[in-house]
Design an enzyme around this catalytic site. Structure first.
Site, PDB file in Angstrom:
ATOM      1  N   ASP A 107      36.217  46.585  36.009  1.00  0.00           N
ATOM      2  CA  ASP A 107      36.533  45.185  36.251  1.00  0.00           C
ATOM      3  C   ASP A 107      36.316  44.911  37.739  1.00  0.00           C
ATOM      4  OD1 ASP A 107      37.702  42.570  35.821  1.00  0.00           O
ATOM      5  OD2 ASP A 107      39.467  43.347  36.847  1.00  0.00           O
TER       6      ASP A 107
ATOM      7  N   ASP B 143      43.062  46.111  35.655  1.00  0.00           N
ATOM      8  CA  ASP B 143      44.408  46.019  36.200  1.00  0.00           C
ATOM      9  C   ASP B 143      45.476  46.307  35.166  1.00  0.00           C
ATOM     10  OD1 ASP B 143      44.498  43.769  34.634  1.00  0.00           O
ATOM     11  OD2 ASP B 143      44.454  42.343  36.288  1.00  0.00           O
TER      12      ASP B 143
END
Length: 768
Positions: free
Chosen positions: A434, A658
């Site tokens: 990401d 995350d």
């Protein structure tokens, strides 16, 4: 333990129908013991899953909680002939004391056996020296061998009794049968005056050698969980609580959420909480592995057991006891060390049937040698088979490597949730990263300031003029300071991330942020306010254009800034453009190096983001990723689709994010890695949690997984090879019972010692 207290130690499924409990198991001596407990537990219809780990001496049991209790689980274990007690993390110190006491008892038995066996050993060795062979008086041989057989070696008889009662012969049965056969035959020969060789020395020496092996194994195994013990030992024992304006020292167990705690320089922070007064530097290396202290100011989160290095602070406890980040980490590592890798399944199946097979081989060996060489020779070779065939090393091969690997990871801020994760991780072929918060810092920051010059005074909106020049200002100069001063004043009360970045930039450079009047935010465009009597606009180019403010020269410069992947914020004062501010989410230090390391390890690396493609390509260029490995403007379901496409192409995929916004992709990937601080990470979401805030943790995690699985394969090869080779050698008379005892003892030690070599793996070095 009360029933209420017991319930605290179990974890329940969402519908409360299934509960999972972790038990300390006592009395296990080999892999057959672990296999036996699993077999007995699985017979119960109320037990849905059980995992018994010989190395950690623990079991994880999942059972139906509606009509079954933890006490029922413990009774099944005890019925199988073993002891069981619920694992209580807060009593880890007591458990270590119990294990230390068991170790001391084993050590005493070994020393006693060694002293009594020494004369018998000298007698055996004397035959190797021509002309110096001697035999101890028979009565002395009996006097020395008997206490070794029935006092020092009583643990083998006790274990054999429980194993046979549960119809699960184990190592104790093999040792008890082998040594008893040698001892009782020799005793019978003395009583009935049979002219034959005596084997009191062999029986005593085998018992002592096996005890020596168990002692060395116990010491080596105790080193495998050193990481957890180190973390637990670093916890504060007391805390200074401020109640009713008074400070008092209380045991850590008495601290409750909401308490205000005083922490002085050099003290460990007692619990997780929030800093409410003071400023300090905190050493969080024990959790994150990051050596640089972290600045903490009022409002910042602090983690229990970390070290306050600088100033005296006042904090409010938010999580205590079992709820702290450290407690969660300890539980996570503990569960990982007690879990099984799929590669262990073959070893478990073999161990479960190994002892009965060995007994059959020993019987065949006895019969075959009896027919050709008589009773004495047959007995010696059958005893050698019984002694050399213990499957201890087979049972320790995988769990010891997993324990050391998981502990090693914890020391470097890499929390691995289970052995199966390590096994999948070493097979990775693709890593998907990401962008926001993973490759980048996750928060916007000002990286470029362009202050206009040569401004024409007057009402530009009315005159329809445009700026003819601009200049890029660097350093702490008046143009930049004035630009930031007015922009920060407008954004002072803004909740927008870009506005916050401008305010932070001003504060970092000591530029005063003055109050503004008539502040007004225009959603999607920007904000405006009166600063020192002048109207200031801060926002997008379209926002200024709506007010009739344009600047063709700065528009060109703005385009260049945008091409670099930065967000352009325009600033106008009294109808004039006074400059541009370039804001971007900065790339993490070392991200490019980490990606290069992953590529050198043979992995395909991709970047996945919901951000626009222009920004994504600009970030990719900084970290060395080709444009065709960048997937931008991806919604959560599209991220999952990308993972599935890579898997369909044959990749084993890790997703690094995350742990919250990327939850669907993390769950769909073969390995989900959450990256972030220990207080914020979604521990329940990912397979691996990286406490350090950098991508080098991904590199280190893969290196660790590969090194651990290499050790597992080496250990299994040694364990299988030892038994496959050792049993035939004993059966054909090549190996004596004494040599067999020594080889059996050292085989387990060699497996554990090989696993401990994982402690030398350098995870913080750049991959070559």
């Amino acid at each position: 333990m009360s029933e209420a207290r017991v319930k605290e130690q179990a974890t329940y499924s969402d519908d409360k129908s299934l509960a999972t409990v972790q038990l300390n198991i006592t009395g296990m001596t080999c892999a057959a013991c672990a296999a036996r407990i699993e077999k007995v537990m699985n017979r119960s219809t109320n037990v849905s899953r059980v995992n018994v780990n010989l190395a950690s001496e623990r079991a994880v049991v999942e059972f139906r909680a509606e009509d079954f209790t933890i006490d029922d689980v413990i009774r099944i274990v005890e019925k199988a002939g073993y002891g069981a007690a619920v694992v209580e993390p807060e009593k880890a110190g007591e458990e270590r004391e119990d294990r230390l006491a068991a170790y001391r008892s084993l050590r005493t038995d070994f020393y006693t056996g060694a002293v009594l066996t020494s004369p018998l050993l000298l007698q055996m060795l004397s035959v190797l020296v021509p002309g110096h062979a001697f035999m101890l008086p028979i009565w002395l041989q009996i006097a020395l061998a008997t206490p070794v057989q029935f006092v020092v070696g009583w643990r083998f008889y006790r274990g054999a009794y429980h194993a046979l009662r549960g119809l699960a012969p184990n190592m104790d049965v093999l040792v008890a049968l082998g040594t008893s056969a040698a001892y009782l035959f020799s005793l019978a020969a003395v009583v009935w005056h049979i002219e034959t060789a005596l084997y009191f020395d062999s029986a005593a020496l085998i018992t002592t050698l096996i005890l020596m092996g168990k002692l060395l194994e116990h010491r080596a195994k105790s080193q495998t969980s050193q990481a957890i013990r180190t973390l637990l030992d670093l916890q504060a024992k007391t805390a200074v609580v401020v109640r009713s304006g008074r400070e008092m020292v209380v045991p850590l167990e008495e601290v409750v959420a909401g308490d205000e705690l005083r922490v002085r320089p050099g003290e460990r922070i007692p619990a997780d909480g929030t800093l409410i007064d003071g400023q300090t530097l905190v050493d969080e290396s024990m959790l994150t592995g990051e050596s640089a202290p972290v600045v903490k100011r009022p409002g910042d989160a602090v983690i229990g057991a970390t070290l306050n290095k600088d100033g005296a602070i006042l904090m409010r406890a938010t999580r205590v006891g079992r709820d702290t980040a450290l407690a969660q980490i300890v539980r996570m590592v503990d569960q990982a060390q007690g879990s099984k890798a799929p590669v262990q399944q073959l070893a478990d199946r073999v161990s479960g049937i190994f002892v009965p097979i060995v007994l059959a081989i020993a019987l065949v060996t006895f019969v075959a040698w009896y027919m050709h060489a008589g009773f004495i020779v047959a007995l010696v070779h059958a005893v050698a088979v019984l002694v050399i065939a213990c499957p201890c090393s087979l049972g320790l091969a995988t769990p010891t490597a997993i324990m050391v690997g998981a502990g090693r990871g914890a020391e470097h801020g890499i929390l691995i949730k289970g052995a199966e994760v390590l096994e999948r991780m070493h097979k990775l072929s693709a890593v998907v990263l990401d962008k926001t918060g993973t490759i980048t810092m996750g928060r916007p920051a000002v990286v470029q300031v362009v202050a206009a010059k040569g401004l024409i005074t007057g009402d530009i909106r009315a005159q329809g003029r445009v700026h003819s020049a601009y200049a890029v200002r660097t350093g702490d100069n008046s143009g930049e300071r004035e630009l930031i001063r007015v922009a920060a004043a407008v954004e002072r009360a803004s909740l927008h991330p870009l506005g916050a970045a401008i305010v932070d930039y001003a504060k970092e450079r000591g530029i005063p942020v003055v109050e503004a009047r008539e502040a007004r935010a225009v959603a999607g465009f920007g904000a405006e306010a009166i600063v020192a009597g002048q109207r200031v606009l801060v926002g997008s180019e379209a926002f200024l254009a709506r007010a009739g403010i344009v600047s063709r020269a700065l528009a060109q410069r703005a385009s260049e800034i945008a091409q670099a992947g930065q967000t352009v914020v325009w600033v106008a004062k009294e109808g004039q453009v006074v400059g541009l501010i370039g804001i971007t989410d900065r790339v993490r230090t070392g991200a490019g190096q980490a990606i290069a390391d992953l590529q050198r390890m043979g992995l395909d690396v991709y970047m996945l983001t919901g951000d626009n493609r222009r920004t994504a390509i600009a970030v990719a260029a900084q970290i060395g990723l080709p444009a065709d490995h960048v997937f931008a403007e991806a919604l959560p379901d599209q991220k999952v689709t990308l993972i599935e496409h890579l898997q369909a192409d044959g990749h084993v995929v890790a997703m690094v994010g995350d742990g919250i916004n990327d939850a669907p992709a993390l769950a769909r990937a073969d390995i989900g890695c959450a990256i972030g601080s220990g207080t914020d990470v979604a521990i329940e979401t990912a397979d691996i949690v990286l406490l350090r805030g950098d991508l080098q943790g991904v590199v280190a995690g893969i290196k660790l997984a590969r090194a651990t699985m290499r050790k597992v394969r080496q250990n299994l090869a040694w364990a299988f090879g030892y038994n496959v080779l050792g049993i035939p050698l004993a059966a054909f008379g090549v190996v004596s019972p004494v040599i067999a005892g020594a080889a059996m003892a050292l085989s387990s030690v060699s497996v554990v010692s090989n696993s401990l070599l994982l402690k030398r793996v350098r995870l913080d070095e750049t991959t070559k």
